[in-house]
Design an enzyme around this catalytic site. Structure first.
Site, PDB file in Angstrom:
ATOM      1  CG  HIS A  60     129.399 100.978   5.175  1.00 21.14           C
ATOM      2  ND1 HIS A  60     128.177 101.387   4.681  1.00 21.14           N
ATOM      3  CD2 HIS A  60     129.355 101.215   6.509  1.00 21.14           C
ATOM      4  CE1 HIS A  60     127.441 101.869   5.682  1.00 21.14           C
ATOM      5  NE2 HIS A  60     128.133 101.771   6.808  1.00 21.14           N
ATOM      6  CD  GLU A  61     131.422  99.457   9.323  1.00 17.70           C
ATOM      7  OE1 GLU A  61     131.594 100.434  10.068  1.00 17.70           O
ATOM      8  OE2 GLU A  61     130.309  98.968   9.095  1.00 17.70           O
ATOM      9  CG  HIS A  64     131.067 104.900   9.225  1.00 19.51           C
ATOM     10  ND1 HIS A  64     130.109 105.858   9.027  1.00 19.51           N
ATOM     11  CD2 HIS A  64     130.442 103.706   9.041  1.00 19.51           C
ATOM     12  CE1 HIS A  64     128.945 105.277   8.735  1.00 19.51           C
ATOM     13  NE2 HIS A  64     129.126 103.965   8.733  1.00 19.51           N
ATOM     14  CG  ASP A 164     125.702 104.094   9.208  1.00 15.85           C
ATOM     15  OD1 ASP A 164     126.222 103.873  10.319  1.00 15.85           O
ATOM     16  OD2 ASP A 164     126.085 103.550   8.158  1.00 15.85           O
TER      17      ASP A 164
HETATM   18 ZN   LIG Z   1     127.698 102.459   8.685  1.00 17.45          ZN
END
Ligand SMILES: [Zn+2]
Length: 364
Positions: A60-61, A64, A164
């Site tokens: 997930h990171e 980004h 987010d």
């Molecule tokens: Zn996030």
């Protein structure tokens, strides 16, 4: 390297660390299963599940970080904590459309993982009814992982800072509004939502109370930081460049440095030798040095030898985040090997205050 964190490896130039507190969670899960009389095999399965889950958090990171990289924004590192992952981007993009993409890229990764697991389970005839969700056990591993990814995506998209979703909301608002205004509205929406969660939670699911409180507390800190940052949009280091600053020789004594500090409002000094900046000495190092070495020792003993070097045209937002991340109050502005001056946190804070129409703090 990062303090208290274990280096795990890197991908695309982004290093991944695991903070030591993370292992407490792994140990705790193992012990819980073990003590419930499930034996070490189930304990291990429980711990493995958490590891797999946090693997998804790291992905997930990376969502980004890699999206930010596409826009030329580097990420210092990704660190895993028991509460989740943190990708330390040097800054958020200024364009709303790019911020939107960076914010959405994280949850999108979890949606993709859930989708892949869904297809995998469907083709193996292993989809369980929704009532089985709470049961985290070895045999339902993939189903639980799929559910967890759906929860991660939904949770992160709650439109409140520091989620987010808060950034998504701010970015959408910023298409039509000034960035500072958009941030303020997004923060207020988030805090209102947090209050609604806490209220509803009392009558329905107590977890909502917990989530609401978490968002409310997180939103407060994030709001201050976010609105400070958005006030800096469009400014560069040159706007707050200080050319009158004190230079110290590395051999200057603490005694002299303390005396000079008393007579100035400067945040710290630049330690210079042969016209080359060797380091910086802030109030904090000076105080630490005094108690450790005594007042006749030379300042080079405690100066920060890793000063932040910036260019005149570096966005002020980036400078601000750099200073915060490195726990420093001033940065050196260098062009072509020439020390042009410094940028200190006081100057940045004054600019933020002016921009937000606040009264300037008094300095005595
Ligand atoms: Zn996030």
């Amino acid at each position: 390297m990062k303090k208290w964190s274990l280096y795990m490896g890197s991908y695309s130039g982004i290093k991944v660390f695991i903070h030591w507190t993370f292992w407490i969670i792994i140990g705790w899960i193992f012990m819980m299963h073990f003590q419930m009389g499930h034996g070490w095999a189930e304990g291990l399965a429980g711990a493995l599940f958490i590891l797999a889950l946090f693997g998804c958090v790291v992905l997930h990171e990376f969502g980004h970080a890699l999206m930010a990289k596409k826009y030329g924004i580097p990420t210092r590192d990704i660190t895993l904590y028991p509460i989740g992952g943190v990708a330390s981007l040097n800054r958020m993009p200024e364009k709303p459309s790019q911020e939107l993409a960076v914010a959405l890229a994280g949850p999108a990764v979890n949606v993709v993982i859930a989708g892949i697991l869904y297809i995998f389970l469907l083709s193996n005839d292993q989809l369980l009814p929704i009532s089985e969700i709470d049961h985290v056990a070895g045999e339902n591993f993939w189903f639980n992982l799929m559910t967890a990814n759906v929860i991660l995506a939904v949770f992160n998209l709650i439109p409140a800072f520091p989620m987010d979703g808060g950034r998504v909301l701010r970015a959408v608002l910023a298409f039509n509004l000034d960035k500072l205004r958009a941030t303020t509205i997004a923060v207020q929406v988030g805090q209102l939502l947090a209050i609604v969660f806490v209220f509803l939670g009392f009558f329905t699911n107590f977890w909502l109370v917990f989530i609401g409180l978490f968002i409310f507390l997180g939103a407060g800190a994030e709001a201050v930081h976010e609105s400070a940052k958005s006030a800096l949009v469009g400014y560069t280091a040159s706007d707050v460049l200080v050319q009158q600053y004190t230079r110290l020789s590395p051999l200057e004594t603490f005694e002299k440095a303390v005396q000079m500090l008393r007579n100035t409002q400067e945040q710290g000094f630049v330690v210079v030798e042969n016209d080359q900046a060797k380091g910086v000495l802030t109030r904090k190092e000076l105080i630490k040095g005094l108690s450790e070495y005594g007042n006749t020792s030379p300042v080079y003993k405690v100066m920060r030898k890793d000063p932040i070097i910036i260019a005149l045209d570096m966005p002020l937002q980036e400078v601000y985040q750099n200073l915060a991340a490195n726990n420093l109050s001033l940065a050196l502005v260098v062009e072509d090997g020439q020390l042009l001056g410094i940028v200190d946190i006081k100057g940045i804070n004054e600019l933020i205050a002016v921009k937000k129409g606040l009264k300037l703090p008094k300095f005595s």
